[in-house]
Design a protein around this motif. Sequence first.
Motif, PDB file in Angstrom:
ATOM      1  N   ALA A 404       5.332  32.956 -11.912  1.00 48.73           N
ATOM      2  CA  ALA A 404       5.567  34.095 -12.803  1.00 48.73           C
ATOM      3  C   ALA A 404       6.978  34.078 -13.386  1.00 48.73           C
ATOM      4  O   ALA A 404       7.165  34.304 -14.586  1.00 48.73           O
ATOM      5  CB  ALA A 404       5.320  35.397 -12.045  1.00 48.73           C
ATOM      6  N   LYS A 405       7.971  33.801 -12.539  1.00 47.03           N
ATOM      7  CA  LYS A 405       9.368  33.874 -12.976  1.00 47.03           C
ATOM      8  C   LYS A 405       9.761  32.690 -13.841  1.00 47.03           C
ATOM      9  O   LYS A 405      10.445  32.845 -14.865  1.00 47.03           O
ATOM     10  CB  LYS A 405      10.276  33.937 -11.734  1.00 47.03           C
ATOM     11  CG  LYS A 405      11.761  34.024 -12.038  1.00 47.03           C
ATOM     12  CD  LYS A 405      12.123  35.356 -12.658  1.00 47.03           C
ATOM     13  CE  LYS A 405      13.633  35.474 -12.860  1.00 47.03           C
ATOM     14  NZ  LYS A 405      14.001  36.745 -13.533  1.00 47.03           N
ATOM     15  N   MET A 406       9.348  31.477 -13.456  1.00 44.11           N
ATOM     16  CA  MET A 406       9.832  30.272 -14.127  1.00 44.11           C
ATOM     17  C   MET A 406       8.877  29.709 -15.170  1.00 44.11           C
ATOM     18  O   MET A 406       9.304  28.980 -16.070  1.00 44.11           O
ATOM     19  CB  MET A 406      10.133  29.178 -13.090  1.00 44.11           C
ATOM     20  CG  MET A 406      11.279  29.493 -12.162  1.00 44.11           C
ATOM     21  SD  MET A 406      11.659  28.081 -11.087  1.00 44.11           S
ATOM     22  CE  MET A 406      13.202  28.625 -10.358  1.00 44.11           C
ATOM     23  N   PHE A 407       7.564  30.031 -15.031  1.00 43.42           N
ATOM     24  CA  PHE A 407       6.597  29.381 -15.912  1.00 43.42           C
ATOM     25  C   PHE A 407       5.683  30.371 -16.638  1.00 43.42           C
ATOM     26  O   PHE A 407       4.653  29.991 -17.181  1.00 43.42           O
ATOM     27  CB  PHE A 407       5.754  28.386 -15.104  1.00 43.42           C
ATOM     28  CG  PHE A 407       6.578  27.293 -14.482  1.00 43.42           C
ATOM     29  CD1 PHE A 407       6.953  26.184 -15.212  1.00 43.42           C
ATOM     30  CD2 PHE A 407       7.012  27.399 -13.167  1.00 43.42           C
ATOM     31  CE1 PHE A 407       7.736  25.185 -14.644  1.00 43.42           C
ATOM     32  CE2 PHE A 407       7.794  26.409 -12.585  1.00 43.42           C
ATOM     33  CZ  PHE A 407       8.157  25.300 -13.329  1.00 43.42           C
ATOM     34  N   SER A 408       6.074  31.636 -16.636  1.00 41.84           N
ATOM     35  CA  SER A 408       5.427  32.680 -17.446  1.00 41.84           C
ATOM     36  C   SER A 408       3.926  32.810 -17.206  1.00 41.84           C
ATOM     37  O   SER A 408       3.160  33.064 -18.136  1.00 41.84           O
ATOM     38  CB  SER A 408       5.685  32.417 -18.944  1.00 41.84           C
ATOM     39  OG  SER A 408       7.064  32.354 -19.203  1.00 41.84           O
ATOM     40  N   MET A 409       3.489  32.615 -15.973  1.00 42.51           N
ATOM     41  CA  MET A 409       2.091  32.842 -15.621  1.00 42.51           C
ATOM     42  C   MET A 409       1.981  34.186 -14.912  1.00 42.51           C
ATOM     43  O   MET A 409       2.811  34.526 -14.068  1.00 42.51           O
ATOM     44  CB  MET A 409       1.574  31.724 -14.708  1.00 42.51           C
ATOM     45  CG  MET A 409       1.465  30.374 -15.387  1.00 42.51           C
ATOM     46  SD  MET A 409       0.918  29.055 -14.243  1.00 42.51           S
ATOM     47  CE  MET A 409      -0.770  29.561 -13.909  1.00 42.51           C
ATOM     48  N   ASN A 410       0.942  34.964 -15.265  1.00 41.15           N
ATOM     49  CA  ASN A 410       0.781  36.238 -14.576  1.00 41.15           C
ATOM     50  C   ASN A 410       0.166  36.022 -13.191  1.00 41.15           C
ATOM     51  O   ASN A 410      -0.243  34.906 -12.845  1.00 41.15           O
ATOM     52  CB  ASN A 410      -0.043  37.222 -15.415  1.00 41.15           C
ATOM     53  CG  ASN A 410      -1.454  36.731 -15.685  1.00 41.15           C
ATOM     54  OD1 ASN A 410      -2.126  36.204 -14.794  1.00 41.15           O
ATOM     55  ND2 ASN A 410      -1.924  36.918 -16.915  1.00 41.15           N
ATOM     56  N   VAL A 411       0.084  37.092 -12.425  1.00 39.94           N
ATOM     57  CA  VAL A 411      -0.366  36.984 -11.038  1.00 39.94           C
ATOM     58  C   VAL A 411      -1.789  36.428 -10.953  1.00 39.94           C
ATOM     59  O   VAL A 411      -2.097  35.561 -10.128  1.00 39.94           O
ATOM     60  CB  VAL A 411      -0.284  38.356 -10.335  1.00 39.94           C
ATOM     61  CG1 VAL A 411      -0.888  38.288  -8.930  1.00 39.94           C
ATOM     62  CG2 VAL A 411       1.160  38.827 -10.261  1.00 39.94           C
ATOM     63  N   GLY A 412      -2.668  36.917 -11.813  1.00 38.84           N
ATOM     64  CA  GLY A 412      -4.062  36.457 -11.793  1.00 38.84           C
ATOM     65  C   GLY A 412      -4.189  34.975 -12.074  1.00 38.84           C
ATOM     66  O   GLY A 412      -4.944  34.258 -11.396  1.00 38.84           O
ATOM     67  N   GLU A 413      -3.426  34.487 -13.067  1.00 37.22           N
ATOM     68  CA  GLU A 413      -3.472  33.060 -13.407  1.00 37.22           C
ATOM     69  C   GLU A 413      -2.912  32.208 -12.274  1.00 37.22           C
ATOM     70  O   GLU A 413      -3.446  31.140 -11.964  1.00 37.22           O
ATOM     71  CB  GLU A 413      -2.680  32.823 -14.697  1.00 37.22           C
ATOM     72  CG  GLU A 413      -3.322  33.454 -15.930  1.00 37.22           C
ATOM     73  CD  GLU A 413      -2.367  33.563 -17.106  1.00 37.22           C
ATOM     74  OE1 GLU A 413      -2.825  33.904 -18.202  1.00 37.22           O
ATOM     75  OE2 GLU A 413      -1.145  33.314 -16.910  1.00 37.22           O
ATOM     76  N   LYS A 456      -7.341  30.290 -24.708  1.00 33.11           N
ATOM     77  CA  LYS A 456      -7.965  30.688 -25.976  1.00 33.11           C
ATOM     78  C   LYS A 456      -8.402  32.147 -25.932  1.00 33.11           C
ATOM     79  O   LYS A 456      -8.294  32.886 -26.911  1.00 33.11           O
ATOM     80  CB  LYS A 456      -9.160  29.781 -26.273  1.00 33.11           C
ATOM     81  CG  LYS A 456      -8.749  28.394 -26.746  1.00 33.11           C
ATOM     82  CD  LYS A 456      -9.920  27.591 -27.269  1.00 33.11           C
ATOM     83  CE  LYS A 456      -9.434  26.257 -27.843  1.00 33.11           C
ATOM     84  NZ  LYS A 456     -10.537  25.439 -28.377  1.00 33.11           N
ATOM     85  N   GLY A 457      -8.916  32.578 -24.763  1.00 36.32           N
ATOM     86  CA  GLY A 457      -9.331  33.976 -24.627  1.00 36.32           C
ATOM     87  C   GLY A 457      -8.166  34.936 -24.754  1.00 36.32           C
ATOM     88  O   GLY A 457      -8.314  36.054 -25.265  1.00 36.32           O
ATOM     89  N   ALA A 458      -6.981  34.498 -24.282  1.00 40.94           N
ATOM     90  CA  ALA A 458      -5.788  35.346 -24.362  1.00 40.94           C
ATOM     91  C   ALA A 458      -5.092  35.230 -25.711  1.00 40.94           C
ATOM     92  O   ALA A 458      -4.106  35.941 -25.961  1.00 40.94           O
ATOM     93  CB  ALA A 458      -4.820  34.970 -23.246  1.00 40.94           C
ATOM     94  N   GLY A 459      -5.580  34.341 -26.567  1.00 38.04           N
ATOM     95  CA  GLY A 459      -4.990  34.174 -27.890  1.00 38.04           C
ATOM     96  C   GLY A 459      -3.626  33.523 -27.876  1.00 38.04           C
ATOM     97  O   GLY A 459      -2.799  33.776 -28.762  1.00 38.04           O
ATOM     98  N   LEU A 460      -3.348  32.680 -26.883  1.00 37.33           N
ATOM     99  CA  LEU A 460      -2.050  32.020 -26.796  1.00 37.33           C
ATOM    100  C   LEU A 460      -1.903  30.957 -27.881  1.00 37.33           C
ATOM    101  O   LEU A 460      -2.880  30.304 -28.263  1.00 37.33           O
ATOM    102  CB  LEU A 460      -1.877  31.365 -25.424  1.00 37.33           C
ATOM    103  CG  LEU A 460      -1.858  32.283 -24.196  1.00 37.33           C
ATOM    104  CD1 LEU A 460      -1.717  31.453 -22.928  1.00 37.33           C
ATOM    105  CD2 LEU A 460      -0.721  33.294 -24.293  1.00 37.33           C
ATOM    106  N   THR A 461      -0.679  30.793 -28.354  1.00 40.42           N
ATOM    107  CA  THR A 461      -0.411  29.699 -29.277  1.00 40.42           C
ATOM    108  C   THR A 461      -0.429  28.387 -28.505  1.00 40.42           C
ATOM    109  O   THR A 461      -0.445  28.373 -27.263  1.00 40.42           O
ATOM    110  CB  THR A 461       0.951  29.881 -29.960  1.00 40.42           C
ATOM    111  OG1 THR A 461       1.963  29.977 -28.952  1.00 40.42           O
ATOM    112  CG2 THR A 461       0.953  31.163 -30.800  1.00 40.42           C
TER     113      THR A 461
END
Length: 686
Positions: A404-413, A456-461
């Motif tokens: 979460a802190k270093m690689f911008s992934m949320n808890v669920g991911e 793709k579901g989250a609409g990420l670039t």
Amino acid sequence: MVVEEEEVMHDTSKPFPVDPNDPIETHQLTLRAIVVGCCLGAVVGASNIYLGLKTGFTFGPQLFGAIFGFAIIKPLSKALPESGILGKLLGGPFGPKENCTVQSAATAAGGIGIIFVGAIPAIYRLNLLSQFPDQDIGKLIALTVTAAFFGVFFVIPLRKYYIVHQKLTFPTPAATAYTIRALHNGKTGAIAARKKSLALLFTFIGCFIFKVMTGYAPGILYDWHIGWTLYRLGFTSIIALDNYGWWIEFTPAFFGAGMLSGLNASWSFLGGMVLAWGIISPALISTGKAFGLPISKEFPLVSYQGLSFDDPDKYVTQPSPRYWLLWPGVLMMLIYSFADLFMSSLPALLKLRRSSFNFNVRSWMHHTDKEDDEDPTKYEDRVPNSWWIPGLILSIIMCVAILAKMFSMNVGEAILSLLLGFIFSFIGVQSAGTTDVNPVSTVAKASQLVFGGIGKGAGLTQGPAQMMNLTAGVVAAGSAAQSTDMTGDLKTGYLLGAKPRNQFVAQLCGAIVAVFLNVGLFILFTTASPCILYPPEDGICTYGAPSVSAWAAVAVAVASPKLPIPPSSGYTAIGLAILAAISVVVKHLWIPKKYWHWVPNWNAVGLAFVVPNTYYAIAMGAGSVFNYIWLKRNPKSFDMYMFAVAAGLLAGEGLGGVFQALLAVAKVDGTRFGTAIGCPGLEFCG
């Protein structure tokens, strides 16, 4: 030999019978065992980074650690007194259970390299972190930690399920246990140990020196470019042989790999090379489906290995043969691995369905005093729940925080990536325990498909989607690979009657070493050869890094609005994947097991499509034939020396490659002081 007799007589689902004449081992978990094991694991880990960046292959350090550990500690135990501080630290008797501790530490220290020959370099290749790894040391250590310790902590319930309950064979760990037992078998064992150790040592030293020498005269000592030589003699059309990568390389490591892999895997790999680079690639060029890139103004030298284009549309409209072949190779390996795993596991699944087996996972995790407890290990020797359950919980919390802190992934991911690692570990252990093949590096690419859908579901670039994809892949693949190796290691201890809690401590120590070792080696290799991360347009690099290319290509594909796959490549991939799946089903249902060695190993065939280096397949094919003849002509000599010689070939060239990288960083390597004699285009080819 004793090992052969025991293999016939002993049931590998049960520990070796205790010999009442054997002395009781008071030294099982010792400082010397952990230090020597970690050092030996570091040697194999360094070799694995080298080999993995070359072809994607890595090899376990179990036998190397067992034999060399005996060769180092046994004389030490006799030379030093048992009394005093020095004696307590380094002296005392050395038995098979302490030998098992050595190889446990070696296995853990030599592990986790899979992520540094695949997903992590792919992150840099897609420009998702800093330009060079030495600018991201903290992030690399943190990412490695997420995979290393999670995999070690959840291996304990896997031991109970796969080793104690299912009683899987685990061929290589079982062979390691037999070897350790034979080494400690009195006078006979001492003689065998000396012979094995000397064979391993001399092979290792010889290959190390040879590899370092080849860096200064590669066209003479290492690579024989027959096509180029014949072209210079006037046979001009034969230059195509060199352009498509067909030359001979005197590589001890892959000769040794062929010895260990056997005829089926090695010749499936070679057959795949003939199909991919002897038939399909020339056909693609002649029909205009793929294109090459001239690399010399003076000579008709062409590269067909390009994987990097400034214009993304060229991946579809003007692919290189290497890029075109990448997709059939990846899909073949993925489908074959899942199909073979399913067919291999089907009898066990049906057996579980008919039995009264308890599928409550929580019940696997606690001790029981019931009579149906199948584990022969004493309770006080097992790994307590108070050790591994809090460790597992803390490792999960640490992983989630780091991601979460270093690689911008949320808890669920983050939790999903760990869950996939847990699932893949079941797949890896089941396969390694029954067939001795660990498919984790291939199967883990399924995580890319899962996280591609999430992105793709989250609409990420594309950038953030690719970063999430590969980061999750590192965690899933790394933790699964670590747990698979550790479970096999616990099988060795199970057979020898070693204490699991001692092995667990050794594994934790080895995992700590592996984290810092692999990060350092990755920085060393990428500093010496930046083309690992940023291949030139022609795709030519000292390290082919096929796994890096595969991970990067899949990450780009699942994050792109439309798949960057040439239609003809996609159709071929589907067709060959279906053929691979059908062959697996036919093999398991209708072909007697004694004829299975005649059925192609489609994982090796698929790897040939991904690896653009035909000479590795040639070397492996030669090594497997040499091994077959050796076994037929002199089985006693084969049994005595084969594993030692093969381990020496692998480790010798691997560590020689590490030393070459150090020479390159010091600017005293062959590119500055070597000769280009024998190299295509009269340019240095080291």
